[in-house]
Design a protein around this motif. Structure first.
Motif, PDB file in Angstrom:
ATOM      1  N   CYS A   1      -4.420   0.075  -0.059  1.00 17.01           N
ATOM      2  CA  CYS A   1      -5.245  -0.917   0.627  1.00 17.01           C
ATOM      3  C   CYS A   1      -6.664  -0.371   0.807  1.00 17.01           C
ATOM      4  O   CYS A   1      -6.912   0.823   0.642  1.00 17.01           O
ATOM      5  CB  CYS A   1      -4.628  -1.297   1.970  1.00 17.01           C
ATOM      6  SG  CYS A   1      -4.869  -0.071   3.272  1.00 17.01           S
TER       7      CYS A   1
ATOM      8  N   CYS B   1       0.851  -1.188   0.000  1.00 12.34           N
ATOM      9  CA  CYS B   1       0.000   0.000   0.000  1.00 12.34           C
ATOM     10  C   CYS B   1       0.887   1.239   0.000  1.00 12.34           C
ATOM     11  O   CYS B   1       1.765   1.378   0.853  1.00 12.34           O
ATOM     12  CB  CYS B   1      -0.933   0.018   1.199  1.00 12.34           C
ATOM     13  SG  CYS B   1      -1.870   1.563   1.300  1.00 12.34           S
TER      14      CYS B   1
ATOM     15  N   SER C   1       0.257   4.102   0.828  1.00 15.22           N
ATOM     16  CA  SER C   1      -0.128   5.083   1.830  1.00 15.22           C
ATOM     17  C   SER C   1       0.291   4.623   3.224  1.00 15.22           C
ATOM     18  O   SER C   1       0.848   5.398   3.995  1.00 15.22           O
ATOM     19  CB  SER C   1      -1.641   5.308   1.756  1.00 15.22           C
ATOM     20  OG  SER C   1      -2.127   5.919   2.922  1.00 15.22           O
ATOM     21  N   CYS C   2       0.050   3.326   3.553  1.00 17.32           N
ATOM     22  CA  CYS C   2       0.350   2.863   4.917  1.00 17.32           C
ATOM     23  C   CYS C   2       1.441   1.796   4.943  1.00 17.32           C
ATOM     24  O   CYS C   2       1.879   1.399   6.017  1.00 17.32           O
ATOM     25  CB  CYS C   2      -0.912   2.337   5.592  1.00 17.32           C
ATOM     26  SG  CYS C   2      -1.507   0.775   4.909  1.00 17.32           S
TER      27      CYS C   2
ATOM     28  N   CYS D   1      -7.118   2.535   3.239  1.00 20.47           N
ATOM     29  CA  CYS D   1      -6.571   3.857   2.902  1.00 20.47           C
ATOM     30  C   CYS D   1      -7.332   4.527   1.762  1.00 20.47           C
ATOM     31  O   CYS D   1      -7.357   5.746   1.669  1.00 20.47           O
ATOM     32  CB  CYS D   1      -5.101   3.747   2.512  1.00 20.47           C
ATOM     33  SG  CYS D   1      -4.015   3.448   3.917  1.00 20.47           S
TER      34      CYS D   1
HETATM   35 ZN   LIG Z   1      -3.046   1.405   3.279  1.00 23.51          ZN
END
Ligand SMILES: [Zn+2]
Length: 148
Positions: free
Chosen positions: A95, A70, A72-73, A98
């Motif tokens: 994901c 992912c 973002s995370c 997110c």
């Molecule tokens: Zn994520």
């Protein structure tokens, strides 16, 4: 795994005949049987259509050449964790926690994301400080947080 193995497997598992797949994707049955013999792989647009039909990511169809994370995370992404666009297409970048409905689910800073992730990670539960340091190193390498 190669595309033809993944494809043949999924087609049979989902109970499609070669003809049905050909009809759904607007290609000839010969094209489908060439894929299954491993002679050709579909064009990018056809791969996307297949991804929708079988509900798996293009990465999975291609035999998972990329380890998706992912952006973002930082969570490793298998198909069950992928987010979707508003039209239902799988998004291979973020994901499902997110990204939601075509946008980021949380509007947060990178530091807020670090704090948000820690309680959900095994390391965050055993050693939050180490986890925080790890996440502070990882997140800046991800697309969402990269500064140009
Ligand atoms: Zn994520």
């Amino acid at each position: 795994m190669e595309f033809y193995e993944v494809f043949t497997d999924l087609r049979k598992k989902m109970g499609f005949s070669q003809n049905q797949v050909a009809d759904e994707l607007h290609v000839t049955r010969q094209a489908v049987s060439r894929w299954e013999r491993g002679e050709t792989i579909p064009e990018p647009e056809t791969l996307l259509a297949l991804s929708r039909l079988f509900d798996v990511s293009v990465n999975t169809l291609l035999g998972s050449p990329r380890a998706l994370v992912c952006q973002s995370c930082g969570m490793p992404l298998s198909d069950e964790f992928l987010s979707r666009e508003a039209d239902g297409t799988l998004n291979e970048k973020y994901c499902k926690w997110c990204w939601d409905d075509g946008r980021f689910a949380q509007d947060c800073t990178m530091e807020e994301m670090v704090e948000h992730c820690i309680p959900n990670m095994p390391l965050g539960q055993s050693d939050p400080e180490a986890c925080r340091a790890y996440m502070r190193g990882l997140l800046p390498t991800l697309e969402r947080w990269k500064t140009p």
